[in-house]
Motif scaffolding. Structure first.
Motif, PDB file in Angstrom:
ATOM      1  N   GLU A   1       0.987  -1.137   0.041  1.00 15.74           N
ATOM      2  CA  GLU A   1      -0.003   0.066  -0.126  1.00 15.74           C
ATOM      3  C   GLU A   1       1.023   1.148  -0.056  1.00 15.74           C
ATOM      4  O   GLU A   1       1.846   1.541   0.851  1.00 15.74           O
ATOM      5  N   GLN A   2       0.571   2.177  -0.935  1.00 10.81           N
ATOM      6  CA  GLN A   2       1.381   3.376  -0.975  1.00 10.81           C
ATOM      7  C   GLN A   2       0.333   4.604  -0.631  1.00 10.81           C
ATOM      8  O   GLN A   2      -0.741   4.476  -1.256  1.00 10.81           O
ATOM      9  N   ASN A   3       0.906   5.411   0.141  1.00 10.03           N
ATOM     10  CA  ASN A   3       0.114   6.405   0.576  1.00 10.03           C
ATOM     11  C   ASN A   3       1.015   7.802   0.271  1.00 10.03           C
ATOM     12  O   ASN A   3       2.403   7.860   0.720  1.00 10.03           O
ATOM     13  N   VAL A   4       0.552   9.031  -0.370  1.00 11.98           N
ATOM     14  CA  VAL A   4       1.152  10.105  -0.470  1.00 11.98           C
ATOM     15  C   VAL A   4       0.307  11.229   0.245  1.00 11.98           C
ATOM     16  O   VAL A   4      -0.852  11.455   0.056  1.00 11.98           O
ATOM     17  N   GLU A   5       1.124  12.109   0.962  1.00 11.90           N
ATOM     18  CA  GLU A   5       0.468  13.270   1.772  1.00 11.90           C
ATOM     19  C   GLU A   5       1.320  14.473   1.453  1.00 11.90           C
ATOM     20  O   GLU A   5       2.534  14.254   1.540  1.00 11.90           O
TER      21      GLU A   5
ATOM     22  N   ILE B   1      10.842   4.468   3.768  1.00 11.69           N
ATOM     23  CA  ILE B   1      10.398   5.933   3.783  1.00 11.69           C
ATOM     24  C   ILE B   1      11.499   6.494   3.152  1.00 11.69           C
ATOM     25  O   ILE B   1      12.841   6.160   3.104  1.00 11.69           O
ATOM     26  N   PHE B   2      11.133   7.243   1.915  1.00  7.57           N
ATOM     27  CA  PHE B   2      12.057   7.873   1.090  1.00  7.57           C
ATOM     28  C   PHE B   2      12.418   9.148   1.454  1.00  7.57           C
ATOM     29  O   PHE B   2      11.230  10.079   1.937  1.00  7.57           O
ATOM     30  N   THR B   3      13.512   9.754   1.315  1.00 12.60           N
ATOM     31  CA  THR B   3      13.883  11.007   1.718  1.00 12.60           C
ATOM     32  C   THR B   3      14.828  11.741   0.449  1.00 12.60           C
ATOM     33  O   THR B   3      14.968  11.105  -0.585  1.00 12.60           O
TER      34      THR B   3
END
Length: 86
Positions: free
Chosen positions: A9-13, A41-43
């Motif tokens: 599951e991928q969520n973007v905020e 977590i991508f930075t």
């Protein structure tokens, strides 16, 4: 043969920079309540990945990071780790 994992599951905020740390730790607390709770977590930068990992470990999370400044052996070791819940 490679195939996609349909259980991801991928969520973007989109939020203000100042809100990110608080929101991240809210999400991590929610995730930790799940039976299986693996999280990526991508930075934007390698430095941010290192800083975030340090902060998470300080708060009791079993976190590791990988990026291009790490040796391949370090990245392989990190990807092979299995953590227990905190």
């Amino acid at each position: 043969d490679l195939s996609a994992n349909h259980n991801i599951e991928q969520n973007v905020e989109v939020i203000e920079e100042a809100q990110k740390p608080t929101r991240l730790f809210q999400l991590l607390e929610e995730i930790m309540q799940q039976k299986e709770c693996k999280t990526i977590i991508f930075t934007e930068t390698k430095r941010r990945a290192d800083d975030l990992t340090r902060g998470m470990r300080k708060d009791g999370y079993q976190a590791l990071c990988i990026h291009g400044d790490k040796q391949q052996s370090e990245r392989d070791w990190t990807l092979s780790r299995k953590f227990m819940l905190r």
